[in-house]
Design an enzyme around this catalytic site. Sequence first.
Site, PDB file in Angstrom:
ATOM      1  N   CYS A   4      17.523 -11.670  -3.032  1.00 36.73           N
ATOM      2  CA  CYS A   4      16.266 -11.265  -2.413  1.00 36.73           C
ATOM      3  C   CYS A   4      15.637 -12.462  -1.677  1.00 36.73           C
ATOM      4  CB  CYS A   4      15.312 -10.720  -3.480  1.00 36.73           C
ATOM      5  SG  CYS A   4      13.644 -10.459  -2.877  1.00 36.73           S
ATOM      6  N   CYS A   7      12.313 -13.567  -3.206  1.00 40.43           N
ATOM      7  CA  CYS A   7      12.495 -14.312  -4.458  1.00 40.43           C
ATOM      8  C   CYS A   7      12.896 -15.755  -4.159  1.00 40.43           C
ATOM      9  CB  CYS A   7      13.527 -13.628  -5.345  1.00 40.43           C
ATOM     10  SG  CYS A   7      12.919 -12.137  -6.178  1.00 40.43           S
ATOM     11  N   ASP A  30       4.183 -14.828   7.950  1.00 45.71           N
ATOM     12  CA  ASP A  30       5.358 -14.047   8.339  1.00 45.71           C
ATOM     13  C   ASP A  30       6.114 -14.801   9.440  1.00 45.71           C
ATOM     14  OD1 ASP A  30       6.053 -10.690   8.219  1.00 45.71           O
ATOM     15  OD2 ASP A  30       6.971 -11.918   9.792  1.00 45.71           O
ATOM     16  N   HIS A  46       9.744  -9.658  -9.242  1.00 44.94           N
ATOM     17  CA  HIS A  46      10.446  -8.818  -8.269  1.00 44.94           C
ATOM     18  C   HIS A  46      10.169  -7.346  -8.551  1.00 44.94           C
ATOM     19  CE1 HIS A  46      13.447  -7.760  -5.232  1.00 44.94           C
ATOM     20  NE2 HIS A  46      13.670  -6.720  -6.023  1.00 44.94           N
ATOM     21  N   ASN A  86       4.888  -1.386   3.981  1.00 43.12           N
ATOM     22  CA  ASN A  86       5.977  -0.498   4.355  1.00 43.12           C
ATOM     23  C   ASN A  86       6.800  -0.211   3.111  1.00 43.12           C
ATOM     24  OD1 ASN A  86       5.276  -0.597   7.116  1.00 43.12           O
ATOM     25  ND2 ASN A  86       6.390  -2.517   7.369  1.00 43.12           N
ATOM     26  N   HIS A  97      11.300  -6.294  -1.498  1.00 42.52           N
ATOM     27  CA  HIS A  97      10.457  -6.976  -2.500  1.00 42.52           C
ATOM     28  C   HIS A  97       9.039  -6.634  -2.073  1.00 42.52           C
ATOM     29  CE1 HIS A  97       9.660 -10.743  -5.134  1.00 42.52           C
ATOM     30  NE2 HIS A  97       8.463 -10.315  -4.746  1.00 42.52           N
ATOM     31  N   HIS A  99       5.558  -6.236  -0.771  1.00 42.55           N
ATOM     32  CA  HIS A  99       4.725  -7.190  -0.034  1.00 42.55           C
ATOM     33  C   HIS A  99       3.685  -6.441   0.769  1.00 42.55           C
ATOM     34  CE1 HIS A  99       8.235  -6.190   2.486  1.00 42.55           C
ATOM     35  NE2 HIS A  99       7.430  -6.321   3.525  1.00 42.55           N
ATOM     36  N   HIS A 101       1.346  -6.867   4.129  1.00 44.11           N
ATOM     37  CA  HIS A 101       1.089  -7.599   5.364  1.00 44.11           C
ATOM     38  C   HIS A 101      -0.416  -7.685   5.570  1.00 44.11           C
ATOM     39  CE1 HIS A 101       5.253  -6.946   7.149  1.00 44.11           C
ATOM     40  NE2 HIS A 101       5.233  -5.971   6.246  1.00 44.11           N
TER      41      HIS A 101
HETATM   42  P1  DGP Z   1       8.864  -5.205   6.134  1.00 45.61           P
HETATM   43  O1  DGP Z   1       9.455  -4.703   7.409  1.00 45.61           O
HETATM   44  O2  DGP Z   1       7.557  -4.506   5.782  1.00 45.61           O
HETATM   45  O3  DGP Z   1       9.859  -5.209   4.999  1.00 45.61           O
HETATM   46  O4  DGP Z   1       8.431  -6.714   6.429  1.00 45.61           O
HETATM   47  C1  DGP Z   1       9.235  -7.799   6.146  1.00 45.61           C
HETATM   48  C2  DGP Z   1       8.648  -8.980   6.873  1.00 45.61           C
HETATM   49  O5  DGP Z   1       9.223 -10.139   6.328  1.00 45.61           O
HETATM   50  C3  DGP Z   1       8.900  -9.020   8.365  1.00 45.61           C
HETATM   51  O6  DGP Z   1       7.642  -8.941   9.059  1.00 45.61           O
HETATM   52  C4  DGP Z   1       9.560 -10.352   8.616  1.00 45.61           C
HETATM   53  C5  DGP Z   1       9.323 -11.104   7.339  1.00 45.61           C
HETATM   54  N1  DGP Z   1      10.382 -12.001   6.958  1.00 45.61           N
HETATM   55  C6  DGP Z   1      11.695 -11.686   6.803  1.00 45.61           C
HETATM   56  N2  DGP Z   1      12.400 -12.760   6.414  1.00 45.61           N
HETATM   57  C7  DGP Z   1      11.502 -13.775   6.297  1.00 45.61           C
HETATM   58  C8  DGP Z   1      11.619 -15.145   5.913  1.00 45.61           C
HETATM   59  O7  DGP Z   1      12.696 -15.656   5.600  1.00 45.61           O
HETATM   60  N3  DGP Z   1      10.461 -15.878   5.929  1.00 45.61           N
HETATM   61  C9  DGP Z   1       9.269 -15.345   6.270  1.00 45.61           C
HETATM   62  N4  DGP Z   1       8.194 -16.135   6.237  1.00 45.61           N
HETATM   63  N5  DGP Z   1       9.119 -14.050   6.617  1.00 45.61           N
HETATM   64  C10 DGP Z   1      10.219 -13.288   6.635  1.00 45.61           C
END
Ligand code: DGP
Length: 113
Positions: A4, A7, A30, A46, A86, A97, A99, A101
Site C-alpha cells: 500500500c 502505508c 497530494d 490501514h 472516493n 487506503h 483518505h 482529500h
Molecule cells: P483517489 O483517487 O481518491 O484514490 O486519490 C488518490 C490520490 O493519491 C491521488 O489524488 C494522487 C495521490 N497519490 C498517489 N500516489 C501518491 C504518492 O505517492 N504521494 C502522494 N503525496 N500522493 C499520491
Amino acid sequence: MNDCIFCKIIDGSIPSKKVYEDEKILAFHDVQPQAPVHVLIVPKEHICCADAITEDNAAVVAHIFTKIPAITKSLGLTNGYRIVNNCGDDGCQSVKHLHFHILGGTQLNGQMA
Ligand code: DGP
C-alpha cells in the site's frame, strides 16, 4: 507484504510533504494536486475505504474530522474548502487506503460528479 502506497508514506519509506501528523493520522500534500491546495488526510491504520468503516474503527475517522479545522487553517484555507472521499471502483478510488482529500485555495466549481 504490504504494498500500500499510503502505508509506505506513513512508515516513511516513500517521502511526502507532511502537513500534520499525530499518533493516529497523517496529512500530506497530494502529488497530483487538483486545486491550489490539495492535501490528503489518512488514518495510520490501514482501512481500505469508506465502505470498511465500522463501529470498531470509526473513532479514527472522527479524529480526522476534529483535526480538519486546524489543518485547513494552517494551510490558509480561511474561506472554506471541500472534503472528498472516493470509495471503490465506481467512486474512482485509486489508492485503496482510506483518505480524505482537502481541496481549496480558490473558489471550487459547484459540481459533485
Ligand atoms: P483517489 O483517487 O481518491 O484514490 O486519490 C488518490 C490520490 O493519491 C491521488 O489524488 C494522487 C495521490 N497519490 C498517489 N500516489 C501518491 C504518492 O505517492 N504521494 C502522494 N503525496 N500522493 C499520491
